[in-house]
Design a protein around this motif. Structure first.
Motif, short mmCIF file in Angstrom:
data_model
loop_
_atom_site.label_atom_id
_atom_site.label_comp_id
_atom_site.label_asym_id
_atom_site.label_seq_id
_atom_site.Cartn_x
_atom_site.Cartn_y
_atom_site.Cartn_z
N LEU A 146 0.83 -1.20 0.00
CA LEU A 146 0.00 0.00 0.00
C LEU A 146 0.87 1.25 0.00
O LEU A 146 0.67 2.18 -0.80
N SER A 147 1.87 1.28 0.85
CA SER A 147 2.78 2.41 0.92
C SER A 147 3.54 2.61 -0.40
O SER A 147 3.67 3.74 -0.90
N GLU A 148 4.02 1.51 -0.97
CA GLU A 148 4.75 1.59 -2.24
C GLU A 148 3.85 2.05 -3.39
O GLU A 148 4.29 2.79 -4.27
N THR A 149 2.59 1.61 -3.38
CA THR A 149 1.65 2.03 -4.42
C THR A 149 1.39 3.53 -4.33
O THR A 149 1.38 4.22 -5.35
N PRO A 173 6.46 12.29 -3.54
CA PRO A 173 6.27 13.17 -2.37
C PRO A 173 5.10 14.15 -2.53
O PRO A 173 4.80 14.90 -1.61
N ASP A 174 4.44 14.13 -3.69
CA ASP A 174 3.39 15.10 -3.98
C ASP A 174 1.99 14.52 -3.86
O ASP A 174 1.11 14.82 -4.68
N ALA A 175 1.75 13.70 -2.85
CA ALA A 175 0.42 13.11 -2.66
C ALA A 175 -0.60 14.21 -2.39
O ALA A 175 -0.32 15.15 -1.64
#
Length: 161
Positions: free
Chosen positions: A66-69, A76-78
C-alpha cells in the motif's frame, strides 16, 4: 442516493492500480470528494491446514505494498486528504463494502488470470456487478479498444441506426 464525499480506490500494487489511484485523485475534486485508498489482504486458503497462519507477515506485506503504491502514484506530492485502509478479507467483497455510499469506486484491471483478452478481471468484474456506486475500471495494458463497436456498425465504430 446520498453519497459520502469519497472516491474509493482499490489497490494491489499492480500498474493498473497505480493508474487507478492517479485517475481517482484527478476525478475526486470534480466529485467534491476525497480519495480513500483500500488495500485488501487475506491468508491464502491453499495454505489452510498445512501451515500455521502468520497473519502479521501477510498484513505487513500488504501495508508495504500500500505504501509503495501510494509512492509510485504520487511520490512526495500526494494530494491532501487521502485516507487509507488495510482490510483483511477477499478483495471483491471488501471493495464492494468499502464503496457503499461512495461517489465512485475505482479499480484497475489487473488481468493476471488465465483468460487472456478478458475485458475485466475477477475483482473488477465483481465490483462492477455488485457495487452500489458507480465503478470505473482502469485498463493500462494498451490491448483494449478505446471505443466499442455497436451491433450492426459494420466495424466502423458508429452506433447502429
Amino acid at each position: 442516493m446520498a453519497t459520502e464525499g469519497k472516491v474509493v480506490v482499490g489497490v494491489d500494487g499492480s500498474e493498473s492500480s497505480v493508474q487507478a489511484l492517479r485517475l481517482a485523485a484527478r476525478l475526486a475534486p470534480a466529485l467534491d470528494a476525497r480519495v480513500h485508498v483500500v488495500a485488501c489482504w487475506d491468508f491464502p486458503q491453499m495454505y489452510a491446514g498445512y501451515v500455521p497462519p502468520d497473519f502479521a507477515a501477510f498484513e505487513t506485506a500488504a501495508a508495504k505494498m500500500l505504501s509503495e503504491t501510494l509512492d509510485k502514484a504520487f511520490g512526495p506530492d500526494a494530494p491532501e486528504g487521502i485516507t487509507q485502509d488495510l482490510i483483511r478479507g477477499p478483495a471483491p467483497a471488501k471493495l464492494v463494502e468499502a464503496g457503499a455510499g461512495a461517489a465512485m469506486l475505482v479499480v484497475g484491471r489487473r488481468g493476471h488470470g488465465g483468460f487472456l483478452g478478458m475485458h475485466l478481471g475477477s475483482v473488477s468484474s465483481a465490483c462492477v456487478s455488485h457495487a452500489a456506486c458507480p465503478v470505473l475500471v482502469v485498463h493500462t495494458d494498451g490491448n483494449h479498444r478505446t471505443h466499442h463497436l455497436w451491433k450492426g456498425s459494420k466495424g466502423r465504430g458508429e452506433p447502429a441506426a
